[in-house]
Write a protein that holds these residues in place. Structure first.
Motif, PDB file in Angstrom:
ATOM      1  N   LYS A 498     -16.950 -14.767  24.475  1.00  0.00           N
ATOM      2  CA  LYS A 498     -16.274 -14.252  25.660  1.00  0.00           C
ATOM      3  C   LYS A 498     -15.788 -12.818  25.450  1.00  0.00           C
ATOM      4  O   LYS A 498     -16.300 -11.883  26.080  1.00  0.00           O
ATOM      5  CB  LYS A 498     -15.077 -15.155  26.009  1.00  0.00           C
ATOM      6  CG  LYS A 498     -14.302 -14.677  27.227  1.00  0.00           C
ATOM      7  CD  LYS A 498     -13.083 -15.522  27.475  1.00  0.00           C
ATOM      8  CE  LYS A 498     -11.992 -15.317  26.452  1.00  0.00           C
ATOM      9  NZ  LYS A 498     -11.151 -14.148  26.711  1.00  0.00           N
ATOM     10  N   GLU A 527      -2.405  -4.916  11.749  1.00  0.00           N
ATOM     11  CA  GLU A 527      -3.620  -4.948  12.562  1.00  0.00           C
ATOM     12  C   GLU A 527      -4.569  -3.790  12.271  1.00  0.00           C
ATOM     13  O   GLU A 527      -5.734  -3.828  12.661  1.00  0.00           O
ATOM     14  CB  GLU A 527      -3.281  -4.978  14.059  1.00  0.00           C
ATOM     15  CG  GLU A 527      -2.613  -6.263  14.516  1.00  0.00           C
ATOM     16  CD  GLU A 527      -3.578  -7.434  14.653  1.00  0.00           C
ATOM     17  OE1 GLU A 527      -4.647  -7.398  14.006  1.00  0.00           O
ATOM     18  OE2 GLU A 527      -3.271  -8.382  15.380  1.00  0.00           O
ATOM     19  N   ARG A 561      -8.782 -16.153  13.353  1.00  0.00           N
ATOM     20  CA  ARG A 561      -7.370 -16.522  13.369  1.00  0.00           C
ATOM     21  C   ARG A 561      -6.512 -15.304  13.621  1.00  0.00           C
ATOM     22  O   ARG A 561      -5.782 -15.240  14.599  1.00  0.00           O
ATOM     23  CB  ARG A 561      -6.984 -17.150  12.028  1.00  0.00           C
ATOM     24  CG  ARG A 561      -7.671 -18.465  11.821  1.00  0.00           C
ATOM     25  CD  ARG A 561      -6.775 -19.416  11.055  1.00  0.00           C
ATOM     26  NE  ARG A 561      -7.310 -20.768  11.150  1.00  0.00           N
ATOM     27  CZ  ARG A 561      -7.508 -21.545  10.096  1.00  0.00           C
ATOM     28  NH1 ARG A 561      -7.204 -21.116   8.887  1.00  0.00           N
ATOM     29  NH2 ARG A 561      -7.984 -22.754  10.258  1.00  0.00           N
ATOM     30  N   GLY A 562      -6.565 -14.350  12.732  1.00  0.00           N
ATOM     31  CA  GLY A 562      -5.733 -13.173  12.869  1.00  0.00           C
ATOM     32  C   GLY A 562      -5.502 -12.484  11.545  1.00  0.00           C
ATOM     33  O   GLY A 562      -6.381 -12.509  10.682  1.00  0.00           O
ATOM     34  N   VAL A 563      -4.324 -11.897  11.380  1.00  0.00           N
ATOM     35  CA  VAL A 563      -4.026 -11.145  10.168  1.00  0.00           C
ATOM     36  C   VAL A 563      -2.735 -11.680   9.581  1.00  0.00           C
ATOM     37  O   VAL A 563      -1.805 -12.016  10.312  1.00  0.00           O
ATOM     38  CB  VAL A 563      -3.819  -9.654  10.471  1.00  0.00           C
ATOM     39  CG1 VAL A 563      -4.002  -8.835   9.216  1.00  0.00           C
ATOM     40  CG2 VAL A 563      -4.758  -9.184  11.550  1.00  0.00           C
ATOM     41  N   VAL A 601      -1.197 -14.237  21.795  1.00  0.00           N
ATOM     42  CA  VAL A 601      -1.224 -14.001  20.354  1.00  0.00           C
ATOM     43  C   VAL A 601       0.197 -14.109  19.809  1.00  0.00           C
ATOM     44  O   VAL A 601       1.045 -13.271  20.113  1.00  0.00           O
ATOM     45  CB  VAL A 601      -1.799 -12.601  20.039  1.00  0.00           C
ATOM     46  CG1 VAL A 601      -1.766 -12.337  18.544  1.00  0.00           C
ATOM     47  CG2 VAL A 601      -3.216 -12.478  20.569  1.00  0.00           C
ATOM     48  N   GLY A 642     -13.693 -18.245  20.712  1.00  0.00           N
ATOM     49  CA  GLY A 642     -12.601 -18.568  19.805  1.00  0.00           C
ATOM     50  C   GLY A 642     -11.260 -18.521  20.503  1.00  0.00           C
ATOM     51  O   GLY A 642     -10.237 -18.897  19.932  1.00  0.00           O
TER      52      GLY A 642
END
Ligand SMILES: Nc1ncnc2c1ncn2[C@@H]1O[C@H](COP(=O)(O)OP(=O)(O)OP(=O)(O)O)[C@@H](O)[C@H]1O
Ligand SMILES: [Cu+]
Length: 818
Positions: A498, A527, A561-563, A601, A642
Motif C-alpha cells: 500500500k 528515524e 516494525r519501526g526503529v 505510529v 504491513g
C-alpha cells in the motif's frame, strides 16, 4: 501455467539451471556445458550454494565491480600495461564467459580481464614483463575453448555489413529477374549464344553475392569445420555453395535448370537478419555512450564548516551534502535539501520539460539543473545510482542475450547437424535407394538444406525481445534481470503493497497525541536511520518545527516494525513493536484513528506507549485507473500491506480492490506470495520498501518502485523509473503480448520446418521453391515479432502486403518454372 511453455521434466544444469541438451556429468551432478562444470569446480559447491541463495543471481554479474561507474567497452591502457583482445570460440553460456574471465584474472601479470559473452571477445590488460599473449592464449585453450585473433575490424563494422547486404540485394534482385526465363524453361531452346549470355550473366552476378557478400558466412563455416561444431553459418554456406556449385556444373554442361538465384537469395536474406541484429547491438552501444556522457566525474561537496570542496563523484557517500549550480549535472541520487531549481530529467523520463524541484524532492544522477541552485543530500553512492544501474542493465542486455535466445541457440546446435545428416540421407536415398539420376538426388538434398534453414528462429526471437525491451523502456521500466521479459509470462495475480505503491507514500502528520510532540526531536534522531515513509515524514516534521535532529548513537531499524534505540539515556521505540504496554486512553485513540483510515505510529518510552503520531496518505492519482485496467486484463489484484487494518481497508475501498491483507510482516508478505504460487497462481508483486524485498524476490515477477528503497530495487526484476502505476500496467500488457508472440514464432518455425522438411526430402520442393518458402516464412515471423512494437495498423498492413506479395510472387515464379 501454459502447458506448451515449460517442458515437464527437463534436466537442468546444476550451475546455471538452464535446460541441458548434451549432459556434462561430474561428481553426481549434470551440467549443460563444460564451462559450467569447470566454473563449478573452480568455485566449489559451498560458494555456489552461497551465490545461489542471493536474489536474482545472474552469472554475468559474478564479475567483480567495475572501476568506472559506467562500464566502458574497453579498459583504457597505460602505465606500463599492454592490451590484448582475443576472439573466443565455443562459449556456450554466460558461465563460460565468467570461467574464462576468472582464469585469465588469476594468471600472473594480468591486471584486468573482461569477457564479452555476446561478442565472444576477451579483453585483457596485462603487464608485458610478467605475462605474454602466448601464455594467455594457452590458458584459455587449456579450458577447452578455441582462441583466434579477434575478427578484423570490418566485421564488427556494421557499415561493411550493410554494404555487403546492399550489393547482395541489388545483384540478387537482378539474378531473380533474369532467372524468370530460365525457370520458364526457355534455356535449352535458345540459341547457344543467348544461352551463354544469360547463363554467364547469372553466374557473373551471383559470384560477388556468394563470395563477397557471403564471405562472413563462408569464414564462419570454415571456423565451424575446423572446430568441428555445426553452426548456422555452416548450414547457410553449404546451402548456398551447393546451389551455386550445382548450377555452375549445369551451366558448363549446358543443362536445363540453373539455381544461381537460390544461392544469392539465401545470402541476401541472411545478411538482412544479421544487419538487424547488429543494428540493435549498435543501438545499445550508442545508448551506453550517451549514458556515459551524463555521468559527472566530480562533485562540489559542502564541508561541515560551510566551505565547498571538489571531490570525485564516486567518492560521495550517503548523507553528503552536494551543491549543484545552474547548468550542472546532478552527481548522485538524493533528495533536495535546500533551494529550488528546474531539473531536466529527460534521460530517463523522456519528457523534455524540466521538472520543478523543491526541498524534499528526489533527484537522480545524470539530470541537469537547467536553472536554479540546489543543495542535495546524497542518498546512495554514485555506483548505485539509477544512471549507473541503467548503464549496467544495458550492458548486460547487450552482452548476455537472453534465455530465449540461448534456448534457440541450443536448439540450433542439435538442429543443424540433424539437418546436415538428413540432407545427406535424402541424397543417398534418392541416388541409391530410388535409383534416381545424380542431379535429382543432389537437388533434393540441396532443397532439404535450404528449406530447413532455421533463420526464422534465429531472427524473430531477438527482434521480439529487443522490441519488447524497447517498449518497456518507453514505458519507463528498467529491466533489472535479463529474464525480466519471460518472467511476465502467465502472470494471473498482482499483489501490491500500500504505502508508496498504491499511495504516494508522502505521509502527512495530521495529529500528535500524548507526549508525541515533546518526543519529536529524539524520535526524529532515531528515524534518521530509516528510509521508511513514516521516518521521512517525522524527520521533516521535526525540521519544520525548528529541531535539527542529529543521528542517535544507537538506532536499530526493524523492517515492518519501526526503529528502536537510546537517545539521551532513554530507550525509545517508534513503531509497531509487539510487546508494548498501552495506556487505555492512547489505545482508544489509536483504534479511533485507525478506523478512520489513518496510520498510527506509537512512540514508547521504556516499553510503555507515551504518544501517537497519526498520519494520513493519499492515493496516487492514477491508482484507480491502473487497478481497473489490471482487472480488465483478467488479473486478480490483492493488497498485501504491513499497515493496520483501518488504513488498508480504506485504501482498498478507494482503489476498488476487494482482497486485502493487513499487518503482514515482511516475511509474511513473502509467505503470502508463496501460498498463492502453491495454489498454481503466477504472481507479480509491486512494492517499494525494505519490507517488500523478500516478496519481490519470491514473486514470479518483482516490480520495484524506482523511488523506493535500494534493497527493494535490488530484489525486483523490474524497476519503475517513473513512479506511475500505469507504467507497470503498460509493461505487463506489453510483455505478455511479446511472450505470446515469441511462443507463436517458435511454434510457427517448428511447424514450418517439420512440415517442409519431408516435402523437400520427398522431392516435392525444388531449391527455388524452398528458398521462396523460407523467405516468406521468415518474413512473416519477423513481421509478427515487430508487432510487439505496436506498429500502426497501416504500417503493419503495408508490411504484410509487401511480405505476402513478395512471397506469393516468388512462389508463383518458382511454380511456373516447374
Ligand atoms: N521507520 C519506522 N518508524 C515508525 N514506524 C514504522 C517504521 N517502519 C515501520 N513502521 C510501522 O510498521 C508498520 C508496518 O510497516 P511496513 O513497512 O511493513 O508497512 P507499510 O510501509 O506501512 O505498508 P505497506 O506494506 O503497504 O508498504 C507501519 O505501518 C508503521 O506503523
Ligand atoms: Cu551452462
Amino acid at each position: 501455467m501454459d502447458p506448451g511453455l515449460e517442458p515437464v521434466a527437463v534436466l537442468t544444469c546444476h550451475l546455471c539451471e538452464e535446460p541441458v541438451v548434451t549432459p556434462f556429468p561430474a561428481e553426481g551432478h549434470t551440467f549443460c556445458c563444460h564451462g559450467c562444470r569447470e566454473l563449478w569446480r573452480l568455485l566449489g559447491e559451498e560458494e555456489v550454494a552461497r551465490l545461489k541463495a542471493q536474489p536474482g543471481i545472474n552469472w554475468a554479474r559474478l564479475r567483480p565491480p567495475e572501476e568506472s561507474v559506467i562500464p566502458s567497452p574497453a579498459p583504457a591502457s597505460g602505465g606500463g600495461t599492454a592490451q590484448l583482445e582475443l576472439g573466443l570460440d565455443g562459449l556456450w553460456c554466460a558461465s563460460c564467459g565468467v570461467l574464462v574471465e576468472t582464469v585469465l584474472r588469476r594468471t600472473p601479470g594480468v591486471v584486468a580481464a573482461r569477457v564479452d559473452y555476446g561478442r565472444s571477445l576477451a579483453s585483457v590488460t596485462f603487464e608485458p614483463g610478467r605475462a605474454d599473449p602466448l601464455r594467455l592464449r594457452q590458458a584459455v585453450e587449456e579450458l577447452g575453448y578455441g582462441v583466434h585473433d579477434p575478427l578484423p575490424e570490418e566485421d564488427r563494422d556494421s557499415l561493411r555489413l550493410r554494404r555487403r547486404f546492399g550489393v547482395a540485394a541489388v545483384l540478387g534482385a537482378l539474378v531473380m529477374m533474369f532467372s524468370v526465363p530460365v525457370w520458364d524453361g526457355y534455356l535449352p531452346g535458345l540459341p547457344a549464344s543467348l544461352y551463354d549470355a544469360l547463363g554467364g550473366l547469372l553466374l557473373a552476378l551471383s559470384v560477388p553475392v556468394v563470395f563477397w557478400s557471403g564471405w562472413p558466412f563462408l569464414r564462419g563455416a570454415w571456423a565451424a569445420l575446423t572446430h568441428r561444431v555445426a553452426t548456422m553459418d555452416l548450414l547457410v554456406a553449404l546451402g548456398s555453395l551447393s546451389a551455386f556449385g550445382y548450377s555452375l556444373a549445369v551451366f558448363l554442361t549446358r543443362g536445363r535448370w540453373l539455381y544461381f538465384d537460390t544461392s544469392a537469395l539465401l545470402i541476401t536474406f541472411l545478411l538482412l537478419s544479421r544487419n538487424l541484429e547488429v543494428g540493435s547491438r549498435n543501438r545499445a552501444g550508442a545508448v551506453m555512450q550517451g549514458l556515459a556522457r551524463l555521468e559527472s566525474r566530480s562533485a562540489a561537496r559542502l564541508t561541515a564548516d560551510g566551505t565547498v570542496e571538489t571531490v570525485a563523484a564516486r567518492d560521495l557517500v550517503p548523507g553528503d551534502q552536494v551543491l549543484v549550480r545552474t547548468g550542472g549535472r546532478i552527481p548522485a541520487d538524493g533528495t533536495v535539501r535546500e533551494g529550488r531549481a528546474a531539473v531536466d530529467e529527460s534521460w530517463f523520463t523522456g519528457e523534455a520539460v524540466p521538472v520543478r524541484k523543491a526541498p524534499g524532492s528526489p533527484v537522480f544522477a545524470g539530470s541537469l539543473a537547467v536553472e536554479g541552485r540546489l543543495v542535495i543530500t546524497v542518498a546512495r553512492r554514485a555506483q548505485a545510482s539509477m544512471l549507473a544501474e541503467t548503464a549496467r542493465m544495458v550492458a548486460v542486455a547487450q552482452g548476455e542475450g537472453n534465455r530465449w535466445q540461448r534456448l534457440a541457440d541450443r536448439v540450433l546446435r542439435v538442429f543443424v547437424p540433424a539437418v546436415l545428416a538428413l540432407a545427406l540421407l535424402t541424397f543417398a536415398a534418392w541416388r541409391w535407394g530410388a535409383g534416381a539420376p545424380w542431379h535429382t538426388a543432389l537437388l533434393n538434398g540441396i532443397a532439404v538444406l535450404i528449406i530447413a534453414c532455421p533463420c526464422a528462429l534465429s531472427v524473430a526471437t531477438p527482434v521480439a525481445v529487443a522490441a519488447a525491451a524497447e517498449r518497456l523502456g518507453r514505458a519507463g521500466i528498467l529491466l533489472r534481470s535479463p529474464d525480466g521479459i519471460e518472467r511476465a509470462a502467465g502472470i494471473d495475480t498482482v499483489m501490491l503493497d500500500k504505502t508508496g505503491t498504491l499511495t504516494l507514500g508522502r505521509l502527512v502528520l495530521e495529529e500528535m497525541a500524548g507526549d508525541a510532540g515533546a518526543l519529536l526531536g529524539p524520535v526524529a534522531s532515531l528515524e534518521l536511520a530509516s528510509e521508511h515513509p513514516v521516518a521521512v515524514t517525522l524527520v521533516e516534521a521535526a525540521r519544520a518545527r525548528g529541531l535539527q535532529p542529529q543521528p542517535a548513537a544507537s538506532a536499530r531499524v526493524e523492517p515492518g516494525r519501526g526503529v528502536e534505540g537510546t537517545v539521551q539515556g532513554r530507550r525509545l521505540t517508534v513503531g509497531r513493536f509487539p510487546e508494548l504496554s498501552w495506556p487505555e486512553d492512547l489505545a482508544a485513540r489509536a483504534r479511533g484513528a485507525e478506523a478512520a483510515g489513518r496510520t498510527v505510529v506509537p512512540v514508547a518510552r521504556d516499553g510503555r506507549v507515551a504518544g501517537l503520531y497519526i498520519l494520513s496518505d493519499t492515493l496516487r492519482p492514477e491508482t484507480v485507473q491502473a487497478v481497473a485496467r489490471l482487472r480488465a486484463a483478467g488479473l486478480r489484484v490483492v493488497i498485501a500491506s504491513g499497515d493496520g487494518e483501518g488504513p488498508v481497508a480504506a485504501a482498498a475501498r478507494a482503489a476498488g480492490i476487494t482482497e486485502w491483507q493487513a499487518r503482514l510482516s515482511p516475511l509474511e508478505k513473502a509467505e503470502r506470495v508463496r501460498a498463492e504460487q502453491a495454489q498454481g497462481h503466477r504472481v507479480a508483486f509491486l512494492g517499494d520498501g525494505i519490507n517488500d524485498a523478500a516478496a519481490l524476490m519470491h514473486a514470479d515477477l518483482g516490480i520495484a518502485m524506482g523511488a523506493g528503497a535500494d534493497i527493494a530495487r535490488a530484489a525486483g526484476h523490474w524497476t519503475l523509473v517513473s513512479p506511475r502505476l500505469t507504467a507497470a500496467v503498460d509493461g505487463l500488457e506489453d510483455t505478455r503480448k511479446a511472450v505470446r508472440i515469441i511462443r507463436q514464432n517458435l511454434g510457427f518455425s517448428l511447424v514450418y520446418n517439420l512440415a517442409a522438411l519431408p516435402l523437400a526430402a520427398a522431392g516435392w520442393a525444388t531449391p527455388a521453391l524452398a528458398a521462396a518458402a523460407m523467405l516468406a516464412s521468415s518474413a512473416s515471423v519477423l513481421a509478427n515479432a515487430l508487432r510487439v512494437l505496436a506498429w500502426s495498423p497501416r504500417r503493419l498492413l503495408w508490411w504484410g502486403l509487401g511480405v505476402t506479395g513478395t512471397g506469393a510472387l516468388l512462389a508463383v515464379l518458382a511454380w511456373s518454372g516447374l
